[in-house]
Design an enzyme around this catalytic site. Structure first.
Site, mmCIF file in Angstrom:
data_model
loop_
_atom_site.group_PDB
_atom_site.id
_atom_site.type_symbol
_atom_site.label_atom_id
_atom_site.label_comp_id
_atom_site.label_asym_id
_atom_site.label_seq_id
_atom_site.Cartn_x
_atom_site.Cartn_y
_atom_site.Cartn_z
ATOM 1 N N ARG A 28 0.963 -1.505 -0.251
ATOM 2 C CA ARG A 28 0.111 0.193 0.241
ATOM 3 C C ARG A 28 1.210 1.124 -0.239
ATOM 4 N NH1 ARG A 28 -5.239 0.184 2.972
ATOM 5 N NH2 ARG A 28 -4.118 0.991 4.962
ATOM 6 N N ARG A 31 3.240 3.722 -3.065
ATOM 7 C CA ARG A 31 2.961 4.805 -4.324
ATOM 8 C C ARG A 31 4.421 5.879 -3.456
ATOM 9 N NH1 ARG A 31 -1.661 4.683 -0.924
ATOM 10 N NH2 ARG A 31 -1.214 5.564 0.836
ATOM 11 N N CYS A 52 2.808 30.171 32.897
ATOM 12 C CA CYS A 52 3.212 28.875 32.644
ATOM 13 C C CYS A 52 3.127 29.007 33.717
ATOM 14 C CB CYS A 52 4.936 28.280 31.899
ATOM 15 S SG CYS A 52 5.287 26.442 32.264
ATOM 16 N N CYS A 55 7.075 26.842 35.200
ATOM 17 C CA CYS A 55 8.388 27.849 35.104
ATOM 18 C C CYS A 55 8.821 28.222 36.589
ATOM 19 C CB CYS A 55 7.815 29.093 33.855
ATOM 20 S SG CYS A 55 8.071 29.098 32.422
ATOM 21 N N HIS A 115 11.616 27.286 29.703
ATOM 22 C CA HIS A 115 10.237 27.391 28.870
ATOM 23 C C HIS A 115 10.442 27.400 27.344
ATOM 24 C CE1 HIS A 115 5.479 27.597 28.717
ATOM 25 N NE2 HIS A 115 5.959 28.110 27.509
ATOM 26 N N ASN A 155 4.759 12.813 27.832
ATOM 27 C CA ASN A 155 4.070 13.227 26.449
ATOM 28 C C ASN A 155 4.307 14.555 26.171
ATOM 29 O OD1 ASN A 155 1.809 12.037 25.537
ATOM 30 N ND2 ASN A 155 0.822 12.379 26.852
ATOM 31 N N GLY A 161 -1.476 15.299 23.204
ATOM 32 C CA GLY A 161 -2.407 15.950 24.167
ATOM 33 C C GLY A 161 -2.333 16.281 25.086
ATOM 34 N N SER A 163 -0.557 19.764 26.976
ATOM 35 C CA SER A 163 -1.260 20.372 27.385
ATOM 36 C C SER A 163 -0.387 22.084 27.959
ATOM 37 C CB SER A 163 -2.378 20.618 28.551
ATOM 38 O OG SER A 163 -1.596 20.211 29.873
ATOM 39 N N HIS A 166 5.908 23.443 28.491
ATOM 40 C CA HIS A 166 7.386 23.323 29.484
ATOM 41 C C HIS A 166 8.046 21.935 29.028
ATOM 42 C CE1 HIS A 166 9.915 25.395 32.430
ATOM 43 N NE2 HIS A 166 9.644 24.341 31.981
ATOM 44 N N HIS A 168 8.890 18.800 29.978
ATOM 45 C CA HIS A 168 8.083 18.059 31.444
ATOM 46 C C HIS A 168 7.864 16.314 31.254
ATOM 47 C CE1 HIS A 168 4.119 19.228 30.327
ATOM 48 N NE2 HIS A 168 3.550 18.697 31.255
ATOM 49 N N GLN A 170 6.640 12.892 33.254
ATOM 50 C CA GLN A 170 5.923 12.465 34.531
ATOM 51 C C GLN A 170 6.302 11.277 34.489
ATOM 52 O OE1 GLN A 170 1.561 12.847 34.394
ATOM 53 N NE2 GLN A 170 2.070 14.160 31.961
ATOM 54 N N HIS A 283 10.277 1.428 30.272
ATOM 55 C CA HIS A 283 9.842 -0.272 31.128
ATOM 56 C C HIS A 283 11.126 -0.770 31.680
ATOM 57 C CE1 HIS A 283 6.403 -0.502 28.371
ATOM 58 N NE2 HIS A 283 5.928 -0.130 29.366
ATOM 59 N N HIS A 298 14.533 -0.763 29.246
ATOM 60 C CA HIS A 298 14.480 -0.063 27.323
ATOM 61 C C HIS A 298 13.533 1.196 27.313
ATOM 62 C CE1 HIS A 298 11.383 -3.444 28.107
ATOM 63 N NE2 HIS A 298 10.211 -1.928 27.277
ATOM 64 N N HIS A 300 10.721 3.390 25.554
ATOM 65 C CA HIS A 300 9.878 2.929 24.190
ATOM 66 C C HIS A 300 9.897 4.534 23.819
ATOM 67 C CE1 HIS A 300 8.444 -1.384 23.655
ATOM 68 N NE2 HIS A 300 8.631 -0.543 25.621
ATOM 69 N N TYR A 318 -10.421 -1.082 11.054
ATOM 70 C CA TYR A 318 -9.824 -3.232 11.687
ATOM 71 C C TYR A 318 -8.966 -2.989 12.929
ATOM 72 C CZ TYR A 318 -7.518 -7.141 10.877
ATOM 73 O OH TYR A 318 -7.145 -8.078 11.254
ATOM 74 N N GLU A 319 -8.168 -1.572 13.099
ATOM 75 C CA GLU A 319 -7.015 -1.611 14.572
ATOM 76 C C GLU A 319 -7.952 -1.270 15.890
ATOM 77 O OE1 GLU A 319 -4.714 1.344 12.280
ATOM 78 O OE2 GLU A 319 -3.366 0.068 12.556
HETATM 79 ZN ZN ZN Z 1 8.571 -2.888 27.000
#
Ligand code: ZN
Length: 349
Positions: A28, A31, A52, A55, A115, A155, A161, A163, A166, A168, A170, A283, A298, A300, A318-319
């Site tokens: 697929r 192309r 922020c 900060c 920042h 993230n 997502g 927000s 700055h 950072h 978690q 992980h 490791h 990810h 499908y997923e």
């Molecule tokens: Zn893993």
């Protein structure tokens, strides 16, 4: 038809780490590569943003004031998904309606007082400070009897997502082992019991021999696009030495981890000349007091982008009902990332 070819024919690949399958449809993507570069995001952030909540010196929603930190800064999330004081209890109706109390702690780590920076724009010594903080947090949280798993993650980007721009990450640490590491625990344990070597040590040896999916290496870590990658530019960062968690890394290995994170994230940014969004995380072994020799440290990286800064992959259709699916092969993605420069595009010109 004869001559099965993974670059031509639809096939399923087995994720040995999770015990799951992914559908690959290379025909697929025959192309030609569009290669079109979207205009770089014009967003120019200030080094300090008075609005922020991450900060230095600013006041957070709960009224606390951030210190005037000059490297990293960690605090317990004011709006945490997990709480430390939860009454013990649960629900079980005929084995079909099941729930159990879950307790834990959510921490926020500011990578830098600046920042306007992200990991790929930070120096290796500055990223090393982040690595050192991860080590301290994993050690402290993991030692608690009420914490059996510590998830360190980042993230990055509005697309994910996130927000606040700055820089950072978690840490969510909790009583139980969540599903993703639990699946990897099961597969790694079964492999270790059979071979007395870690699954990822043997997998890494195969990849180093084949040299088809390797992106970058240094003395202590290797980054590759895993054979079973689901996300278009997903990568797996593997420690060469089969250690179970980051507290076991030597001083030199911590330095090497900072180095390879910097080099990988620069390549990601250079791919579409934008601040590349992703969810990434370490992980490591559960912190339940067992040694877990089957576990192999490791990290990810799961980026959502597909062909350009504005075309992202969705896990739909499908997923949601069958298996995850991809068009461009992991080998193709590895080649693209290998071709990238390690000079950040903002430093060019
Ligand atoms: Zn893993």
């Amino acid at each position: 038809m004869s001559g099965f070819d993974t670059t031509e024919h639809p096939h399923r690949r087995f994720n040995a780490l999770k015990g799951e399958w992914v559908l690959v449809s290379p025909h697929r993507s025959k192309r030609p590569w569009q290669g079109q570069q979207e205009a770089p995001e014009g967003e120019q952030r200030p080094a300090y943003d008075p609005s922020c909540y991450l900060c230095p010196g600013n006041t957070r929603a709960n009224g606390e004031i951030n210190p005037a930190y000059d490297s990293t800064f960690v605090f317990t999330n004011d709006f945490a998904a997990l709480q430390e004081q939860v009454p013990v209890g649960g629900v079980n109706e005929g084995g079909l309606l099941r729930a159990e109390a879950e307790s834990g702690v959510c921490r926020v780590i500011c990578f830098s007082p600046r920042h306007d920076l992200t990991l790929p724009e930070m120096t290796t010594p500055a990223i090393r400070q982040v690595v050192d903080l991860w080590v301290d947090e994993f050690r402290t949280l993991g030692a608690r009897p009420d914490i059996n798993y510590v998830q360190i993650f980042e993230n990055k980007g509005q697309m994910m997502g996130c927000s606040n721009p700055h820089p950072h990450g978690q840490i969510w640490a909790q009583r139980t082992v969540p599903m993703e590491p639990a699946k990897e625990s099961t597969e790694q344990l079964a492999y270790f019991q059979q071979h007395q070597r870690t699954l990822l040590a043997d997998y890494l040896a195969i990849e180093l021999e084949k040299q088809e999916r390797i992106v970058i290496e240094n003395a202590h870590f290797v980054v590759l696009v895993p054979f079973w990658a689901v996300w278009p530019f997903e990568t797996l960062l593997i420690a060469r030495r089969p250690v179970q968690d980051i507290t076991q890394l030597t001083d030199e290995e911590r330095e090497a981890l900072a180095d390879i994170i910097r080099r990988l994230t620069i390549r990601y940014d250079n791919l579409f000349q934008i601040s590349f969004p992703y969810s990434a995380g370490l992980h490591q072994r559960p912190t339940d007091g067992e040694d877990h020799p089957e576990w192999h440290l490791h990290m990810h990286f799961y980026p959502p982008l597909l062909r350009s800064a504005t075309v992202r992959k969705f896990m739909v259709g499908y997923e949601m009902l069958g298996d995850p699916q991809r068009d461009i092969t992991p080998e193709f993605s590895a080649g693209r990332l290998r071709d990238m420069s390690e000079v950040h595009y903002k430093q060019v010109q």
